[in-house]
Design an enzyme around this catalytic site. Structure first.
Site, mmCIF file in Angstrom:
data_model
loop_
_atom_site.group_PDB
_atom_site.id
_atom_site.type_symbol
_atom_site.label_atom_id
_atom_site.label_comp_id
_atom_site.label_asym_id
_atom_site.label_seq_id
_atom_site.Cartn_x
_atom_site.Cartn_y
_atom_site.Cartn_z
ATOM 1 N N HIS A 469 0.833 -1.205 0.000
ATOM 2 C CA HIS A 469 0.000 0.000 0.000
ATOM 3 C C HIS A 469 0.874 1.264 0.000
ATOM 4 O O HIS A 469 0.721 2.143 -0.839
ATOM 5 C CB HIS A 469 -0.909 -0.045 1.230
ATOM 6 C CG HIS A 469 -1.700 1.203 1.505
ATOM 7 N ND1 HIS A 469 -3.070 1.243 1.428
ATOM 8 C CD2 HIS A 469 -1.319 2.458 1.867
ATOM 9 C CE1 HIS A 469 -3.493 2.459 1.732
ATOM 10 N NE2 HIS A 469 -2.449 3.226 2.002
ATOM 11 N N GLU A 470 1.811 1.321 0.951
ATOM 12 C CA GLU A 470 2.595 2.548 1.112
ATOM 13 C C GLU A 470 3.606 2.741 -0.017
ATOM 14 O O GLU A 470 3.769 3.849 -0.518
ATOM 15 C CB GLU A 470 3.337 2.534 2.459
ATOM 16 C CG GLU A 470 2.436 2.450 3.682
ATOM 17 C CD GLU A 470 1.664 3.740 3.934
ATOM 18 O OE1 GLU A 470 1.955 4.766 3.292
ATOM 19 O OE2 GLU A 470 0.745 3.706 4.780
ATOM 20 N N HIS A 474 0.913 4.096 -3.000
ATOM 21 C CA HIS A 474 1.101 5.555 -3.074
ATOM 22 C C HIS A 474 2.293 5.935 -3.944
ATOM 23 O O HIS A 474 2.372 7.051 -4.442
ATOM 24 C CB HIS A 474 1.264 6.143 -1.670
ATOM 25 C CG HIS A 474 0.009 6.086 -0.852
ATOM 26 N ND1 HIS A 474 -1.214 6.449 -1.361
ATOM 27 C CD2 HIS A 474 -0.207 5.699 0.432
ATOM 28 C CE1 HIS A 474 -2.129 6.298 -0.413
ATOM 29 N NE2 HIS A 474 -1.549 5.832 0.674
ATOM 30 N N GLU A 527 -6.409 6.526 -1.315
ATOM 31 C CA GLU A 527 -6.279 5.383 -0.400
ATOM 32 C C GLU A 527 -6.829 4.126 -1.058
ATOM 33 O O GLU A 527 -6.305 3.027 -0.886
ATOM 34 C CB GLU A 527 -7.009 5.644 0.925
ATOM 35 C CG GLU A 527 -6.386 6.729 1.801
ATOM 36 C CD GLU A 527 -4.911 6.521 2.074
ATOM 37 O OE1 GLU A 527 -4.441 5.359 2.076
ATOM 38 O OE2 GLU A 527 -4.197 7.525 2.266
HETATM 39 ZN ZN LIG Z 1 -2.445 5.261 2.440
#
Ligand SMILES: [Zn+2]
Length: 756
Positions: A469-470, A474, A527
């Site tokens: 995710h990070e 992103h 997100e």
């Molecule tokens: Zn995030």
């Protein structure tokens, strides 16, 4: 700003109504209690890093006691009473006595939960929600336990006096005492009892006019002989107002006339407590890893000694510049959520450590990024020209003092510093793990068959998801931009929109950003993109290998990661407000959207079914068919992820809104009837957990980590051993400080006046 972990925010309502008090104002006997696990991260620290962490922890714990004085008039006495009780007898020994006094096991457990709640919230008001909590047992029975305890035998007069001071208030649910607030609205000790919102506004104007920050202050109002109000603005500091030592602060300590009102700026609030904070910050300084940390601590010491927020800002500046330290910390009067006026900071201090083992895995992921990014379902032209690893740190908390522990932090809160120096964005890994770890019997909405698997693999699958995710979530994807000179960062001739088959029609013009264009949906949409990347890439065997999973284990990690996402999508409904048709939490909204996408994929991949629980009340089940993750789930996610990225890259706000808001809409349309399911989610919501923290102890030149059982008794034990050198002295200090100001909370309106 503290970021509450998703899933248990604003948990105010207790599970079931107890026999004694309104459920809203008690902590349930079966409240979840978890231990903060930081053993691995602590083990990997060097001896010097451990000493640095130890002294910072000591400073944090001492300072955290100030929160008792920042909460309610009775909180310091309750703390002192409980601490005396459990120092003389541990929870097991006290149980024997309590049962002999006629308490039931349930009543004694209620008392332990209450005591654990006092320690975790540093007072008798919940740190999330600000409502009061009272012991869930008859007052007469608690009185018998206390007055017959070993502590009372040792010091009868003192224990009796403590009980007389706080016993009544401990149980009182008089309307004004039910929550924090100003004047007649509630209770607060940031202001004397007769202060109103008008006084608070006037004081703020005064502070602004003198360029003084409210962060480390309290306001006390008195009336002089002519009946005119006099205000004391008291700064937190070791030094008193009369100190001979000259500093930038001394010239501010005087009387002022402001709009015809008398203001006196004084200092010395919490002085003996801050003295101990400063002593340990001095000791920590000797073990600092670099000169930035040294200068940072020197400024914090100056701040707490003199009462200067300017010094704290200077310290925070060094703190921001200290990038990626092994031992991270922050300390001071930080968050203003609990000041009813919203400008006075509550003391908090934390010490956290980079989890070196986890960081190594994240680095491997970054090293493989170039290759993994090619796996994402959009054409190469939609990917960044060069991968830049986003600024992200995952830390394990060793110590978090104050009224509660957030799962992520984004500080400092000083707006001027945020503009010029920036801020730090940190995820607190072991706090998140606690938030997600749930006892089997409290694991809502899952099939029985899934529960053991879920418990076994939740942690590992969460690590994989967070990393993806990070870093690749992103960190991926390109925005098409035309700069001020008219030049494009993509080839207008050759780049084709895979959704339309046409050339690129829209892009970001100079000055436009993702946030400025997508505004209200920007953060949740992003997100959602990052979460989707995590789900999508966790199917890649290379990724799972980096995290050490192969074969059947790897398949279980994938299954639990996907299962957790669909369950989170359901739990997310708690964060939707139907009255205004809006979402209150970006991550949870994103998870709901993903649930919708996977439901839409059909073929029985995901089902959500309303059921009736064994208690006869509404319940629900989510199911995920693990055999259809690759055949049905992956293609659906692939289509969705491509659309998300293409609309983002091309700055197509209209298309992006239509897509995202379509999925995020919550209606009662069959078959799922999400609005009805929301009631079930609220009904089955778990109350906020208590977290047991370890202690560090200096033995010779070595620092030991002392851990405690995950129970109310374990939490109490951790506090009984927290101040081994000076526990009784601290209780004395706290009650003296509270007593010195007690007259300020004897509100005239509370004098007998006929209103019962
Ligand atoms: Zn995030």
């Amino acid at each position: 700003m503290g970021e509450p972990e998703a899933g248990s925010e604003f948990a105010i309502l207790a599970a079931a109504a107890g026999p004694m008090a309104d459920a809203q104002y008690i902590l349930p006997n079966d409240i979840g209690v978890s231990s903060l696990d930081c053993r691995e991260a602590f083990r990997l620290l060097s001896p010097t890093e451990r000493l640095y962490a130890h002294h910072l922890s000591r400073a944090a714990w001492y300072g955290g006691l100030a929160v008792l004085l920042q909460t309610s008039p009775e909180a310091p006495y309750i703390y002192a009473l409980l601490s005396r009780l459990f120092r003389a007898q541990d929870p097991d020994q006290l149980r024997q006595h309590a049962l002999a006094e006629g308490l039931t096991e349930e009543e004694y457990q209620a008392f332990l939960v209450y005591a654990a709640g006092i320690y975790s919230n540093m007072g008798n008001y919940k740190s999330f929600g600000d409502t009061k909590f009272v012991p869930n047992l008859p007052k007469e029975k608690l009185e018998r336990v206390i007055l017959g305890s070993k502590a009372a035998q040792q010091n009868p007069a003192e224990v009796r006096s403590l009980w007389q001071t706080c016993g009544e208030l401990m149980f009182s649910l008089e309307p004004r005492l039910r929550h924090l607030g100003l004047g007649k609205e509630g209770i607060t000790t940031y202001f004397s009892g007769d202060c109103t919102m008008e006084d608070a506004k006037l004081a703020q104007d005064f502070l602004d006019s003198q360029n003084l920050s409210a962060y480390n202050t309290r306001l006390f109002k008195d009336v002089d002989q002519d009946g005119k109000p006099r205000y004391e603005v008291r700064l937190a500091s070791v030094l008193g107002t009369e100190s001979a030592l000259h500093s930038e602060m001394t010239s501010r300590l005087k009387s002022y006339e402001f709009r015809g009102n008398h203001f006196q700026v004084t200092r010395g609030d919490y002085a003996p407590i801050l003295q101990k904070v400063v002593e340990h910050l001095e000791k920590a300084k000797a073990y600092a890893a670099n000169s930035r940390q040294e200068q940072m601590l020197a400024q914090y010491i100056e701040s707490f000694t003199q009462g200067s927020i300017e010094a704290h800002k200077r310290g925070s500046r060094f703190w921001i510049q200290d990038k990626g330290p092994i031992v991270e910390s922050y300390i001071g009067f930080i968050e203003s959520y609990r000041d009813p006026f919203g400008s006075r900071g509550e003391f908090e201090g934390f010490v956290a450590m980079v989890n070196k083992a986890m960081s190594a895995k994240f680095e491997c992921l970054v090293a493989s990024a170039e290759q993994l990014l090619k796996e994402l379902p959009w054409p190469p032209a939609f990917e960044k020209d060069k991968f830049l690893s986003p600024d992200f740190t995952s830390l394990d908390v060793l110590t978090f003092s104050g009224s509660g522990i957030p799962a992520g932090i984004n500080i400092p809160n000083y707006d001027d510093l945020r503009q010029t120096e920036g801020f730090k964005n940190v995820s607190l890994g072991n706090v998140l793990a606690v938030a997600y770890a749930t006892q089997r019997e409290k694991l809502t909405f899952l099939e029985e068959d899934d529960k053991d698997l879920y418990i076994r693999w939740k942690g590992p699958s969460f690590d994989v998801q967070v990393g993806l995710h990070e870093l690749l979530g992103h960190g991926s994807g390109k925005l098409f931009v035309q700069d001020e000179k008219g030049a494009f960062n993509f080839d207008q001739e050759t780049v084709i929109n895979p959704e339309t088959g046409e050339q690129i029609q829209s892009w970001y013009r100079s000055g436009e950003t993702w946030d400025s264009k997508f505004s209200t949906i920007a953060s949740s949409y992003e997100e959602c993109r990052a979460e989707s990347v995590g789900l999508y890439l966790c199917l890649n065997p290379q990724v799972l290998e980096i995290f050490g999973f192969e074969g059947a284990d790897a398949e279980d990690v994938i299954y639990v990661n996907w299962l957790n996402m669909v369950r989170a999508g359901l739990l997310a409904l708690e964060f939707y407000t139907p009255e205004v048709s809006s979402w209150r939490q970006a991550h949870m909204q994103a998870r709901f959207v993903i649930l919708r996408v996977l439901l839409e994929a059909g073929e029985g991949l995901v089902t959500v079914t309303p059921t009736t629980g064994t208690d006869g009340r509404p319940d629900a089940r989510v199911r995920l068919d693990r055999n259809k993750i690759r055949s049905v789930g992956k293609p659906a996610l692939e289509r969705f992820l491509r659309r998300l990225q293409v609309l983002k890259s091309t700055g197509d706000v209209a298309g992006g809104r239509a897509l995202y808001e379509g999925y995020a809409a919550v209606t009662d349309a069959p078959p799922e009837c999400f609005l009805t399911l929301r009631d079930t989610v609220l009904l089955r919501k778990e109350s906020r957990k208590l977290i047991v923290q370890p202690n560090t102890r200096l033995e010779g030149s070595e620092v030991q980590l002392l851990e405690y059982e995950a129970s109310a008794a374990g939490l109490i034990q951790s506090f009984s051993e927290r101040f081994p050198e000076d526990g009784p002295e601290l209780e004395e200090i706290l009650t003296q400080l509270a007593t010195a100001d007690a007259r300020f909370w004897k509100c005239p309106s509370e004098a007998p006046s006929g209103q019962a």
